[in-house]
Every structure is written in structure tokens, then in C-alpha cells.
Design an enzyme around this catalytic site. Sequence first.
Site, mmCIF file in Angstrom:
data_model
loop_
_atom_site.group_PDB
_atom_site.id
_atom_site.type_symbol
_atom_site.label_atom_id
_atom_site.label_comp_id
_atom_site.label_asym_id
_atom_site.label_seq_id
_atom_site.Cartn_x
_atom_site.Cartn_y
_atom_site.Cartn_z
ATOM 1 N N ARG A 192 -5.892 1.869 18.193
ATOM 2 C CA ARG A 192 -5.589 0.432 18.088
ATOM 3 C C ARG A 192 -5.155 -0.189 19.411
ATOM 4 N NH1 ARG A 192 -2.859 0.335 12.003
ATOM 5 N NH2 ARG A 192 -4.859 0.385 10.914
ATOM 6 N N ARG A 233 2.759 5.946 -3.208
ATOM 7 C CA ARG A 233 3.895 6.757 -3.653
ATOM 8 C C ARG A 233 4.089 6.678 -5.154
ATOM 9 N NH1 ARG A 233 4.344 5.659 1.515
ATOM 10 N NH2 ARG A 233 5.710 6.792 2.945
ATOM 11 N N ASP A 256 2.261 -1.223 11.859
ATOM 12 C CA ASP A 256 0.961 -1.660 11.331
ATOM 13 C C ASP A 256 0.658 -3.129 11.648
ATOM 14 O OD1 ASP A 256 0.572 0.887 10.330
ATOM 15 O OD2 ASP A 256 1.363 0.402 8.348
ATOM 16 N N ARG A 289 -8.220 12.459 12.873
ATOM 17 C CA ARG A 289 -6.785 12.188 13.044
ATOM 18 C C ARG A 289 -5.951 13.470 12.915
ATOM 19 N NH1 ARG A 289 -5.355 7.100 9.447
ATOM 20 N NH2 ARG A 289 -3.397 7.325 10.572
ATOM 21 N N LYS A 322 -4.208 5.909 14.836
ATOM 22 C CA LYS A 322 -4.308 5.248 13.533
ATOM 23 C C LYS A 322 -5.785 5.237 13.100
ATOM 24 C CE LYS A 322 0.037 4.420 12.916
ATOM 25 N NZ LYS A 322 0.757 5.122 11.875
ATOM 26 N N GLN A 356 5.061 9.317 7.016
ATOM 27 C CA GLN A 356 4.141 10.213 6.309
ATOM 28 C C GLN A 356 4.623 11.652 6.411
ATOM 29 O OE1 GLN A 356 0.307 9.304 7.982
ATOM 30 N NE2 GLN A 356 0.141 7.378 6.872
ATOM 31 N N ARG A 414 -7.191 -3.237 9.776
ATOM 32 C CA ARG A 414 -6.187 -4.120 10.392
ATOM 33 C C ARG A 414 -6.729 -4.800 11.654
ATOM 34 N NH1 ARG A 414 -2.367 -3.583 6.770
ATOM 35 N NH2 ARG A 414 -1.794 -1.500 6.086
ATOM 36 N N LYS A 432 0.832 -1.206 0.000
ATOM 37 C CA LYS A 432 0.000 0.000 0.000
ATOM 38 C C LYS A 432 0.869 1.261 0.000
ATOM 39 C CE LYS A 432 -2.911 0.781 3.602
ATOM 40 N NZ LYS A 432 -2.761 2.152 4.136
ATOM 41 N N SER A 433 1.869 1.309 0.859
ATOM 42 C CA SER A 433 2.725 2.506 0.930
ATOM 43 C C SER A 433 3.393 2.768 -0.417
ATOM 44 C CB SER A 433 3.817 2.313 1.988
ATOM 45 O OG SER A 433 3.252 2.300 3.266
#
Length: 431
Positions: A348, A25, A317, A119, A344, A166, A390, A20-21
Site C-alpha cells: 500500500r 470474530r 487500514d 503475504r 497488506k 491478527q 482499500r 469486518k474485524s
Amino acid sequence: MLSLERAKKVKGELRVPSDKSISHRAVIFSSLARGESFIKEWLDSADTRATLSVMRALGVRVKREGKNLRVYGRGYSLSEPVDVLNAKNSGTTARLMLGVLSTQPFFSTLTGDKSLRQRPMLRVVEPLRRMGADIKGRQGGDRLPVSVVGGRLKGISFYNEKSSAQVKSSLLLAGLRAEGYTQVVEPTLSRDHTERMLSAFGAKLRREKVQEGHLVELQGFQDLEATEIVCPADPSSASFFVALAALLEGSELLLKEVLVNPTRDRFFRKLKEMGASVSYEDLRELSGEPVADLRVEYSGRLKAVEVRPEEVPSLIDELPVLAVVMALAEGTSRVTGAQELRVKESDRIRAVVENLRAMGAKVEELPDGFEIEGVERLRSGKVKTYGDHRIAMAFSVAGLTAQGQTIIDDHKCVSVSYPEFYRDLDYILVR
Ligand code: S3P
């Protein structure tokens, strides 16, 4: 809602969806590059789609070709959007795009879904303001929606105290259109996909170990040149299957082409420390990132382990699923220095503690982590996901090891990172 029962074991071979990251990008950098880029094996999920649609709203043309994307880059010259941009559930989209929007001399507003609107954004808004961007938003700019009028930036030196990838990426993206040098120093090296991919797009950066930690520096007004990027399989998505193989007797799995970048693979190394049999086969490089085929075999009950603060960024994560593994290990495990987990997609720490308790584990909540005394077997329960992908996947793993029927209240949120999670699970499960 989904109901799960104890499985016998997992067996077989699987290539989980792409990282995903890296997929976020790849779209952002190729949009900002000059020329036509090709992204192979792009992750198609709700989060990465958010990035794609934000880039399209800024005038970038993207063609989908099966699992690949062809991106016609605009060389840091985007168009003013006609409507509010929406990052949906994706923190990476929001924070990286705030860096990009800060370089653009037009008005834009960015929002997100209910979770993302809660967030914190000041971690990027504050340094971007220091670079010269005019940013206004809710709670002094700490919460979306946030509006940006950018352009005319100057480079800054920033100490990235939380070691957030990030934040680092957002500032480097802004720094590419800032006067002078932009420097980011972080106490622990966070995921370095931005640094690696910027090099693949032809940018020059300096990376060095310094007294305060890790430094990355780049000079402004460098152009990115279009290239081809191949996205490897996501280690965070693989972690759920690795956990199942380590927990269910007789399991044997081969997970293909998994990203094993040292800033990302600590979950696999932790499991080994706990006594699991996890090995990397055919270690190789793909678009500047290390990948391997992961072989995991059940090797008996695991032992408790500790996660220290400096280890957190490289398994951040994976902590929810690691907590499930800890709950079944022999002895008392502890995670500290993970206060970032509270901000997150859900809190979490709270979600892990509540759900593990509901399934009969002995857990103590810490402000920055948890302490878990392992039990031989979890009991079935009702899992609250808080809409967090997650948490849904980690507690599906828990449910598959527990006695009786486990109910996952909202399993559809897995579409954020892994839309086909339950189909792939079915493929390797032996009931
Ligand atoms: C990400 C960085 C991490 C991670 C997130 C993705 C990224 O967040 O938790 O899922 O792609 O840069 P932080 O930068 O807030 O640590």
C-alpha cells in the site's frame, strides 16, 4: 473498470455495512462456543464469507436469517475437512484460523488467493509451533498453502512486536485450548475486539498496562458460551465518506452506528487535528463496543498533519484514504512507522505513492511511510488498484475531487469489504 468525475458535494444519512474485524470474530467465536449464537447485522462480503465457508467446511452449521446468522457452536470440537480450506483474500481468516486449527487433532491445509499466498504467515506459524502445533508450509511455513496437525498445546508468553491484532487473536484462540497461561504483550495496543468479544462469550482474561506495553493473558481450557453479538458499522468503510465530506465544499453527512473503539478511530481524530468538523453523537455501547453517529461537515481546506509510529495501529487500514486527504491539505504531511502497509492486500505504500503521483501530487516514498506536499487540486488519472479494495475506494475518493475523468482499473475488488460501496456512494453524492 470505472470512470469517475468530480462531484459537487456529499449530503445525507447512511449506515455503512458492519465491521469486518468484528464480523470475522463473531463467526469464529460462536463456532467455537457451546450452544446456539445469534449474530445481528453481520457483514456479508467476500472476506467474511471466506471465514464462514472455512467454518462450514470444519463441520459448523450456520443458518442465514436475512442480515443475521444463527451459528450452532461445536465447542472447540471441529471435524477434519475433506478438502483444502480457502481463506481467499482474507489475512484475518488465514491468521485467526491457523490459531484455531492448531487446537484441532486432525490434518488440514489452508490456502488463499494470489495476493494472500504472497503475504507472510510466519508471524503466527512460529509462535503456534512454539505452542506445540505441527505446521508445514511453503518457504518454511511463511507462505500459504500451510498444513496443520494440531492438539496438545501449551501456553506461551509472546512479545507481539508489530502490534498485530491478527497475531494476538490467533494466539489467544490457540491459548484457549492450551495448557497453562498464554500471554501476549504488544508495544502499542492493537484493535482489541478479540479481548472484548471473548469476554462477551464468557471467557476470563487479564488485561494490564505493563512496562513493555499492553498485556493480555488467559488460562487454557476455558469454554466459550453462546451469546448474541450485534455488529456495528465499520469505521474503515465510513472513512471514505468522511474524507469526501471533509474535502467537498458544502458537504454534510450523518453516518449511523459507527464503531468508535479507540483502537480503531484515529482516522476521525486525525481529520479533526487537520481542522475537519467531525463529531460523535449519541455515544453508546453495542455488544461491548463503543459506537456513535458521526456528523461530518465541510469546514474549509485542511492542514497538513503527522502520523507517528505509535499512532499507526489505530489507523492502519485508513492510511490510503488519509494519504488522499493529505495530498489536498495545506503543507507537508508525513507518515512513518507504517512498514506493515507493504504486506497488506497490496504494497500500500507503493500503491499510494504511484497513484497519487499519477494524479499530480508531490509524494516521497519512505521505507516505512510517505511524505506528501499538499496541492490545491488533484488532476484526473488512471488508478491502478492492484486488486486491493482499500486502494480502489481511497482513489475513488481522490477521483471524485479531481478535475476531469479518473479511471479505476479494477473497482470490483471492493467486494472484499464493501460490496455496495458504489451504490452507497451514489446515494450521498450530489453531482
Ligand atoms: C485486522 C488486523 C489488522 C488490519 C486488518 C484486520 C484484524 O492487521 O490491518 O485489516 O481483524 O485483526 P494486522 O493484525 O496485521 O495489523
